[in-house]
Design a protein around this motif. Structure first.
Motif, PDB file in Angstrom:
ATOM      1  N   PRO A  16     -80.510  30.643 -10.262  1.00 46.58           N
ATOM      2  CA  PRO A  16     -79.430  29.641 -10.203  1.00 46.58           C
ATOM      3  C   PRO A  16     -78.115  30.137 -10.802  1.00 46.58           C
ATOM      4  O   PRO A  16     -77.040  29.861 -10.273  1.00 46.58           O
ATOM      5  CB  PRO A  16     -80.006  28.464 -10.993  1.00 46.58           C
ATOM      6  CG  PRO A  16     -81.482  28.576 -10.774  1.00 46.58           C
ATOM      7  CD  PRO A  16     -81.778  30.059 -10.742  1.00 46.58           C
ATOM      8  N   GLN A  17     -78.175  30.881 -11.892  1.00 41.34           N
ATOM      9  CA  GLN A  17     -76.946  31.346 -12.550  1.00 41.34           C
ATOM     10  C   GLN A  17     -76.551  32.745 -12.096  1.00 41.34           C
ATOM     11  O   GLN A  17     -75.560  33.292 -12.581  1.00 41.34           O
ATOM     12  CB  GLN A  17     -77.134  31.302 -14.071  1.00 41.34           C
ATOM     13  CG  GLN A  17     -77.930  32.460 -14.678  1.00 41.34           C
ATOM     14  CD  GLN A  17     -79.426  32.460 -14.288  1.00 41.34           C
ATOM     15  OE1 GLN A  17     -79.914  31.543 -13.637  1.00 41.34           O
ATOM     16  NE2 GLN A  17     -80.137  33.508 -14.654  1.00 41.34           N
ATOM     17  N   ALA A  18     -77.342  33.349 -11.202  1.00 38.34           N
ATOM     18  CA  ALA A  18     -77.092  34.737 -10.798  1.00 38.34           C
ATOM     19  C   ALA A  18     -77.164  34.833  -9.279  1.00 38.34           C
ATOM     20  O   ALA A  18     -78.247  34.893  -8.701  1.00 38.34           O
ATOM     21  CB  ALA A  18     -78.117  35.672 -11.437  1.00 38.34           C
ATOM     22  N   GLY A  19     -75.995  34.801  -8.648  1.00 38.65           N
ATOM     23  CA  GLY A  19     -75.946  34.857  -7.185  1.00 38.65           C
ATOM     24  C   GLY A  19     -75.188  36.093  -6.740  1.00 38.65           C
ATOM     25  O   GLY A  19     -75.724  37.202  -6.729  1.00 38.65           O
TER      26      GLY A  19
ATOM     27  N   ASP B 268     -73.075  37.633  -8.385  1.00 38.38           N
ATOM     28  CA  ASP B 268     -73.171  38.527  -9.545  1.00 38.38           C
ATOM     29  C   ASP B 268     -74.581  38.414 -10.108  1.00 38.38           C
ATOM     30  O   ASP B 268     -74.957  37.388 -10.682  1.00 38.38           O
ATOM     31  CB  ASP B 268     -72.147  38.114 -10.594  1.00 38.38           C
ATOM     32  CG  ASP B 268     -72.247  38.977 -11.852  1.00 38.38           C
ATOM     33  OD1 ASP B 268     -72.966  40.001 -11.824  1.00 38.38           O
ATOM     34  OD2 ASP B 268     -71.593  38.620 -12.846  1.00 38.38           O
TER      35      ASP B 268
END
Lengths: 584, 584
Positions: A166-169, A171
């Motif tokens: 969720p927090q790493a797409g 980047d």
């Protein structure tokens, strides 16, 4: 909702746009003949028209389902997948060293387009498998290769890529999935991954996941990420399948399109995995997969556009409405000039993007197989340069063409049963995944343009200049000459601006620059195809000429309109008032 | 999924782009003050933000349902409609003669945009009612007016337009619904109509259908069509509702978007109706409704675009991903130049289209209310000229902007729960209904340009020249001057080409010409708004200047790129090989 594979277009472009003969002249492809190419194109046409195309709407209306810990694919997909694997389509461009057919990527671009056009949601499964095979072949230990590659090459087992959290797409630096050594050479992997395409399903006997995770005490950010292979079912030393690994799908996304492709949330709960490549070098390994995947996502843009075009063309032939000029009432709408304009706009732009994708694939073939090391190097640079253009230009175009496809259908296009709307929905993912098109533009101006001082781009420009010279000195495609001349000049000017711009100016102008390059190169390749086809006496050369003419008059001139914003982009973009929603 | 009504933008454009003061100076609007405008904009903002916006996703996920012979609207819609009618929003621009508030259409363009942006599916019901009121007021007998208008003006009863049949869409000539005189002044109407927006629902107490049908022995084609009023429930002489009329919904379309708007198949089985206007003059009566509706469909394009823009802007502020240039990792994506480019592209183009829509509405106000007959005539010509541009340019743009909105969201944009995808789906109908955008382009070049020898367009060009002179002689908006100069020259050149073209050449070039006019006029109006706002000391003038700058550098130059295809369109379009699907 039928699909007629554009086999004639593939033949034409292979011969007159990408010079397949030079690929066939390499040692690696010495056994490829035009007859073989014909057989393969015809075989793919039959399979995609007869088996995959009828399931496209089925998949849309009956998405894959999560039942307990297992995903059940859309009705008919399992049987179609069995036929797909049985026929050997999975291994077409894979190296003969690992059991593949070893055929050119340029041919795979054509067969893949047919697969995506007939059923994009289905086609994502083999695309992921291909990428996983490539990464394993390039980076995994011999032991892992021996255990997993064979059945992935045949398609008996499929592949999946587990990158996003969720927090790493875009980047991946912030990803937090953990991998802890178990002391026996394997690792215990724990974390949650999202957007996992075909992350689970019942079509293949096993699913081999390539998972990005962090080792204990790994550096933070993107330099602390490693790649792991996690099979859905453990594989015994004799090759038989053992217990289920400790990971599973825990949700499916409710998406705008590609409903037949299960997009999974995957939960890894101490799953067993094995390191692929070096510790903390996982992103580099993943890029091996992603660069190839980017070209094939570009092909998806063309594919969905082609399907949308065919539906629109058929509808325009069938739908009787209104009076054509100087004619009677009650004529098919294809007689209306504006309908015809929409259709040629779709087809001409699609053909241009297709030429770019095939040129990218052909460059990858020469990068791998050319005899001369310098030729290999130049081809590799060309492939690298064209890849972000193939991806972003073709997928933006896929969305636009699918939208025009709805428009040709009028009110019927907005009703789901017609199928035109599905293409509009399906097409929208391609500019987003495998690196958003904005990221492609940054890749183009950064790694591909400015890092080598523009060398690869100058080589491409030299090719375009030679096409222009051919037109100027010849008697074919004369209508296109001024547009090609202006387009090449515009590209030169824009390239100089981009090479000399500050980093932030270049970043602000990147997407416009990519679109400019795409319009000029696509147009030039259509003109080249028309001229070469005419010279070779190809009976379809006049058709190609008509497409090139439209492109030269309507599409290539758009390049010039981008120069002002490319020159002054950053200032204007950063003047933008980004405050509150309701502010002016 | 909140919505923040762009009230500041409406105020700004009313003051500095469309000269609302000149409307307020007419006798008809002498009671309109800036305070009243503020109150109305604020009231509409509250209602749409608080009541309609939260139901937008509800309607998408819970479409209207057909239960037996009745349609039940999406949850919450009935209550919202009651509030809508109670507050008097339905009657805002309607004449005081029939009980309306008699406020300017320019103000209605703003309140309507808020309604559509907050909930387009909902907003279609009052749009249809407005159109029906206009047609009844203009063409029906005093008796029909007395019986039906009052409650339609209040919104207690809604309206519906029953035009399309399966074989009769853009061309209504082939329609076959029959109307037979019953001998008592009424008619018995039988036939099937499709695509009837809000054709049935449970929000209003009665639904007044305007139905196109053929009288016995009517001429064939479009000159044999008459218009009839058919109430869902018969209305007694004392105004009470009687028996249900003999027509009903027999199906709802399964659509790509606007799920909250029931699109009905209506079956008329000897329904009782009354003639509106003269026999066989039904199409002319319908055009009264359609021309107004076209402007408001244009407003829908802007509205959906605005909603998509707001969602994208919010997401770009909230989403942390990657490293901004010269900054740390972990910054909101609005710091990335390419994200910023997408946002200003959305906003600048939306503002330009909004200025065109408001100018069209303002022209309609002056056409109705200016003291001088010549001024009324000129304003009417301006309204007529701008209407197809407002409709087609704004709705094409709505689709493109909604697509960019998905892109800004990345992977999240493709997941339905985010809401970005709904805007992309909803926006797609607007280029199709109320006359496809291709038909708008034919209207522009035919009725609006060539029929009057270009007089109305020359007047518009003169306005643009005066804007350019203002910039050239001033010290504001200097960055825009070259683009405006080139844009106006391009428009002049293209207009000359179109005026002198053969009919078929003009038809083939019509859509490109419309887009060209739209880009130039939108850019010019933004520049005008920036210059006038600056001169008036408006604190938001710098924001408008930033939008105008982007438009001048990135959008207006596209006009020039269309000249080649406008010059040679028909030849190229008709060279297009339209044979078999699989042909090159």
């Amino acid at each position: 909702m039928t699909y007629a594979a554009p086999v004639k277009a593939f033949h034409y472009l292979l011969r007159h746009a990408v010079d397949v003969d030079s690929i066939m002249a390499t040692d690696a492809h010495s056994e490829v003949s035009h007859d073989l190419i014909s057989d393969i194109l015809d075989g793919a046409a039959s399979f995609t028209q007869d088996v995959l195309a009828p399931l496209n709407w089925t998949g849309d209306q009956n998405p894959a389902q999560l039942n307990g810990d297992d995903v059940t694919a859309s009705p008919g997909f399992k049987e179609a997948y069995a036929q797909f694997a049985e026929a050997g389509w999975q291994s077409l461009p894979m190296s003969t060293d690992i059991g593949g057919m070893g055929l050119p990527n340029a041919l795979a671009a054509a067969t893949s387009e047919m697969i995506y056009a007939s059923n994009m949601a289905f086609g994502l499964c083999p695309m992921l498998t291909s990428s996983a095979v490539k990464a394993i072949d390039a980076h995994a230990s011999d032991e892992l290769k021996a255990k997993y590659l064979d059945k992935m090459v045949t398609g008996e087992w499929s592949g999946a890529m587990d990158l996003t959290e969720p927090q790493a797409g875009s980047d991946l630096g912030p990803l937090t999935t953990k991998a802890v050594p178990k002391g026996d050479g394997s690792y215990s992997i724990t974390g949650q991954k999202i957007y996992i395409t075909w992350g689970d399903h019942d079509c293949a006997d096993n699913i081999i996941h390539l998972v990005l995770a962090r080792l204990p005490d790994a550096p933070s950010g993107s330099r602390g990420i490693s790649l792991f292979l996690c099979p859905k079912y453990m594989v015994e030393d004799d090759g038989t399948l053992g217990a289920r690994n400790s990971f599973k799908p825990i949700g499916l996304e409710h998406k705008l399109g590609i409903h037949g492709s299960p997009t999974c949330v995957m939960e890894f709960d101490g799953a067993t995995g094995w390191l692929v490549g070096e510790e903390n070098r996982g992103l580099a390994c993943m890029f091996t997969m992603m660069n190839e995947a980017r070209l094939f996502v570009g092909v998806q843009g063309v594919a969905i556009g082609e399907r949308a075009y065919q539906a629109a063309l058929q509808y325009a032939h069938d739908r009787v409405q209104g009076k054509v000029i100087n004619g009677e009432a009650g004529a098919p709408i294809i007689g209306h000039p504006d309908v015809r304009r929409m259709l040629i706009d779709m087809k001409s732009r699609l053909m241009g993007a297709r030429a770019i994708c095939m040129a990218t694939a052909a460059a990858s073939d020469m990068a791998a197989c050319a005899a001369d090391p310098d030729a290999r190097k130049a081809a590799h640079a060309r492939e690298a340069l064209l890849t972000p253009i193939a991806k972003a230009y073709s997928t933006d175009l896929g969305v636009e063409v699918a939208s025009i496809g709805v428009q040709v259908h009028g009110g019927m296009g907005f009703v789901e049963e017609t199928g035109a709307a599905q293409h509009y929905r399906d097409a929208r993912i391609a500019p987003i995944y495998e690196g958003t098109n904005g990221i492609q533009a940054l890749d183009l101006i950064g790694r591909k343009l400015r890092r080598d001082g523009g060398e690869a781009m100058q080589s491409l420009i030299a090719e375009l200049v030679s096409i222009h010279t051919m037109v100027k000195d010849g008697d074919v495609a004369q209508l296109c000459e001024p547009a090609l001349r202006d387009g090449v000049e515009t590209l030169k000017t824009a390239t100089d601006i981009m090479l000399n711009a500050s980093e932030i100016d270049a970043m602000a102008a990147a997407s416009d620059y990519l679109a400019l390059v795409g319009d000029v190169v696509a147009g030039a390749y259509l003109i080249k195809a028309a001229v070469k086809g005419k010279a070779a006496g190809d009976s379809l050369a006049d058709n190609m000429q008509a497409l090139a003419n439209y492109h030269a008059l309507s599409v290539m001139p758009r390049a010039g309109a981008r120069l002002d914003i490319i020159r002054k982009g950053a200032d204007v973009v950063f003047d933008f008032p980004v405050g509150q929603l309701a502010d002016l």
